[in-house]
Write a protein that holds these residues in place. Structure first.
Motif, PDB file in Angstrom:
ATOM      1  N   GLU A 118       0.860  -1.308   0.247  1.00 59.86           N
ATOM      2  CA  GLU A 118       0.075  -0.101   0.131  1.00 59.86           C
ATOM      3  C   GLU A 118       0.879   1.124   0.024  1.00 59.86           C
ATOM      4  N   LEU A 119       1.629   1.348  -0.970  1.00 60.10           N
ATOM      5  CA  LEU A 119       2.464   2.498  -1.135  1.00 60.10           C
ATOM      6  C   LEU A 119       1.958   3.900  -0.990  1.00 60.10           C
ATOM      7  N   HIS A 137      -0.108   4.527   1.163  1.00 61.48           N
ATOM      8  CA  HIS A 137      -0.256   5.015   2.470  1.00 61.48           C
ATOM      9  C   HIS A 137       0.842   5.135   3.211  1.00 61.48           C
ATOM     10  N   ILE A 138       2.060   5.689   2.467  1.00 57.08           N
ATOM     11  CA  ILE A 138       3.081   5.806   3.417  1.00 57.08           C
ATOM     12  C   ILE A 138       3.226   7.520   4.052  1.00 57.08           C
ATOM     13  N   PRO A 139       3.119   7.601   5.262  1.00 58.64           N
ATOM     14  CA  PRO A 139       3.201   9.481   5.499  1.00 58.64           C
ATOM     15  C   PRO A 139       4.541   9.871   4.952  1.00 58.64           C
ATOM     16  N   CYS A 173      -7.927   7.739   4.476  1.00 59.78           N
ATOM     17  CA  CYS A 173      -7.537   6.872   5.420  1.00 59.78           C
ATOM     18  C   CYS A 173      -7.264   7.179   6.731  1.00 59.78           C
ATOM     19  N   LEU A 214      -4.969   9.048   8.008  1.00 62.40           N
ATOM     20  CA  LEU A 214      -3.569   9.432   8.168  1.00 62.40           C
ATOM     21  C   LEU A 214      -3.414  10.727   7.451  1.00 62.40           C
ATOM     22  N   ARG A 260       8.942   5.410  12.246  1.00 60.11           N
ATOM     23  CA  ARG A 260       8.804   5.805  10.959  1.00 60.11           C
ATOM     24  C   ARG A 260       9.334   4.880   9.909  1.00 60.11           C
ATOM     25  N   TYR A 266       6.919   2.277   7.345  1.00 57.82           N
ATOM     26  CA  TYR A 266       7.340   2.141   5.947  1.00 57.82           C
ATOM     27  C   TYR A 266       7.298   0.646   5.628  1.00 57.82           C
ATOM     28  N   THR A 310       4.057  -1.138   5.593  1.00 56.77           N
ATOM     29  CA  THR A 310       3.139  -0.991   4.564  1.00 56.77           C
ATOM     30  C   THR A 310       3.847  -1.850   3.348  1.00 56.77           C
ATOM     31  N   MET A 311       4.978  -1.721   3.244  1.00 57.54           N
ATOM     32  CA  MET A 311       5.597  -2.554   1.914  1.00 57.54           C
ATOM     33  C   MET A 311       5.344  -4.180   1.988  1.00 57.54           C
ATOM     34  N   ARG A 352       0.963   5.756  14.941  1.00 57.15           N
ATOM     35  CA  ARG A 352       0.521   6.959  14.290  1.00 57.15           C
ATOM     36  C   ARG A 352       0.535   7.069  12.678  1.00 57.15           C
ATOM     37  N   LEU A 353       1.669   6.300  12.342  1.00 58.21           N
ATOM     38  CA  LEU A 353       1.795   6.540  10.821  1.00 58.21           C
ATOM     39  C   LEU A 353       1.402   5.133  10.004  1.00 58.21           C
ATOM     40  N   ILE A 395      -1.827   2.889   8.596  1.00 59.63           N
ATOM     41  CA  ILE A 395      -2.995   2.449   8.460  1.00 59.63           C
ATOM     42  C   ILE A 395      -3.456   1.400   9.532  1.00 59.63           C
ATOM     43  N   TYR A 409      -3.172  -2.117   9.390  1.00 59.45           N
ATOM     44  CA  TYR A 409      -1.839  -2.819   9.463  1.00 59.45           C
ATOM     45  C   TYR A 409      -1.618  -2.913  10.959  1.00 59.45           C
TER      46      TYR A 409
END
Lengths: 320, 320
Positions: free
Chosen positions: A159-160, A162-164, A174, A176, B247, B251, B254-255, B284-285, B287, B290
């Protein structure tokens, strides 16, 4: 079995194609009419598939079917868990379509199908590790390694969008703040252009083209048009978008180490206007060992990638 | 074959262990003496392995050997391509060790071996998708999915330490600026403490403990000690480190969409002082889809993870 059918279900239209080997022998597009519910759509898909088979003289039992559906999919169970675009929840797509067609059916997320098609027959053909992103309404990614899709736990990998990122101020649907897709998407491109013109009062040809408050009707395509006229706002928007997308892709490359990164989806129509700053950012943000071994290329199959990928996926799922 | 040997080669020491099933039956540590070249080390490893086998009454041909080596490894070819710590380039480790021991030998990167051990017998035991990071001198990650390591193109996937974050100002040894490991590592923790005390002139017990210019001798462990005395600088350093690591891990999650994230390596000795802010940042970062399905836990095997992982890897490579 050399024939396989691909079904690419979108929020508005559903594309259906019959593949003969690697060639799209016949295809048709029907309205999805999400409001009428899944069974109406399944009936019309089945009728369209029969029509295509009839036209090509292919027996009804000589095919496999693969379907790409937007949202969270349980591909092992054949169920669309949550497809916001279609307003589907827990729809047993595979079972329903098997009843109607009497052949093997498989489903997966539409972005995975798109990237699967590109990896096997498009821009990733012959490459072992293919990372594909679709820059459309949103932003999503999928990885095909040695001909297999990468899923991760809950089939939720990639879900690239949705990386903040720290420098993105926008709130995402979403929940965020700063999600990459609030910038690197068709909607994100239009939003940034609106902000520069309306909020910051920057001069732009886009203001003339879209004089109404909130610039209704403005799309990513218009930003590309303005870019080609040398519009400073459009140039800045695509540079910023490319930089942020390039940052996200640099992170994805560092995690996955693909051999090729392909960029597709509607907003990828911006082409080199977007890809040039993407590559610049990636080169700046990647260890040279990564940068030197990858290429960043546009998707090659165009609109047909989803149908082709779905068809190949259905074929390969039936063979396993 | 229920016996397998694991060899964990480090810049200073090399740990060698004999696994009987899941139990470390015997182990020994020898100095690596990198300056004397690889053949000296291979001779001493082979002698140590024979010694361990003799002590346990295991025949010399009843084992497999797995070896973890720092740096870039061609695990398919059995070659250490570039190991900066050892000053090795293109060393055919597998061939040289097979000559000496006459049994199947496999090698891979030391971080992969560590995470493989944790995934199979440690904090990731029984979990399908395990993301492991080692926070040591540097920061690195590996993913084990369904019992298999994820490699990517060039076997280069997972260099989590080298994603550049926008708010990190430090130049990294790799040539990039802002790499996560310039902060989220033992060296990064010490560096941040030094910067707050010496550059910013903040009051800290660390200044008293390390009065010399440049605070020579200060380590991440001292920052944890100062944290436990309520030192504001130490608290801030571990909070910042946890935020940045969180952080990066958000990431990565999420990947990859792992089921569990395990944090090991020397600097992970900071324990909850570091893991609490890591979890806060991740929540916080990420979704919520996840965040709600993962857990973030400390590694469980301690110093033995590398030897155990190497041993299991050698066993599994021989069985394939």
């Amino acid at each position: 079995m050399s024939y396989c059918v691909g079904v690419d279900i979108g929020g508005t239209n559903t594309a259906i194609g019959l593949l003969d080997g690697e060639r799209v022998a016949a295809k048709e597009s029907i309205p999805t009419l999400a409001g009428e519910g899944p069974d109406s759509l399944f009936d019309r898909i089945a009728a369209t598939v029969r029509g295509l088979l009839g036209r090509c003289g292919v027996p009804g039992d000589a095919i496999t079917v693969g379907m790409g559906v937007p949202g969270f999919i349980d591909q092992e169970g054949g169920v669309a868990l949550n497809s916001t675009n279609l307003r589907w929840r827990d729809v047993p797509v595979v079972a329903r379509m098997r009843e109607r067609l009497g052949v093997p059916v498989a489903i997966d997320n539409d972005v995975r199908m798109y990237v699967y098609g590109e990896a096997l027959l498009g821009a990733g053909r012959g490459v072992r590790h293919v990372l594909g992103v679709t820059v459309g309404t949103g932003l999503a990614a999928a990885l095909v390694s040695d001909g297999r899709l990468f899923y991760g736990g809950g089939s939720m990998a990639g879900e690239l969008g949705h990386i903040p990122l720290e420098s993105i101020p926008y709130r995402c649907g979403c929940g965020l703040t700063g999600c990459l897709e609030t910038v690197a998407s068709a909607t994100g491109i239009a939003r940034q252009a609106r902000d520069l013109v309306e909020r910051d009062g920057r001069a732009s040809v886009l203001r003339e083209w879209f004089p109404g408050e909130g610039m209704p009707g403005l799309t990513a395509r218009d930003v590309s048009r303005a870019y080609d006229e040398g519009d400073a706002v459009a140039i800045e928007v695509l540079r910023r978008t490319g930089e942020q997308l390039g940052r996200g892709l640099a992170y994805a490359v560092t995690m996955y180490s693909p051999d090729v990164v392909l960029v597709g989806g509607g907003a990828a129509a911006a082409g080199e206007r977007l890809l040039a700053p993407v590559r610049e950012a990636m080169q700046r943000l990647l260890i040279s060992d990564y940068w030197e071994r990858i290429s960043v290329v546009p998707a090659a199959l165009g609109d047909e990638a989803g149908v082709i990928g779905s068809a190949l996926y259905g074929r390969d799922a039936a063979a396993r």
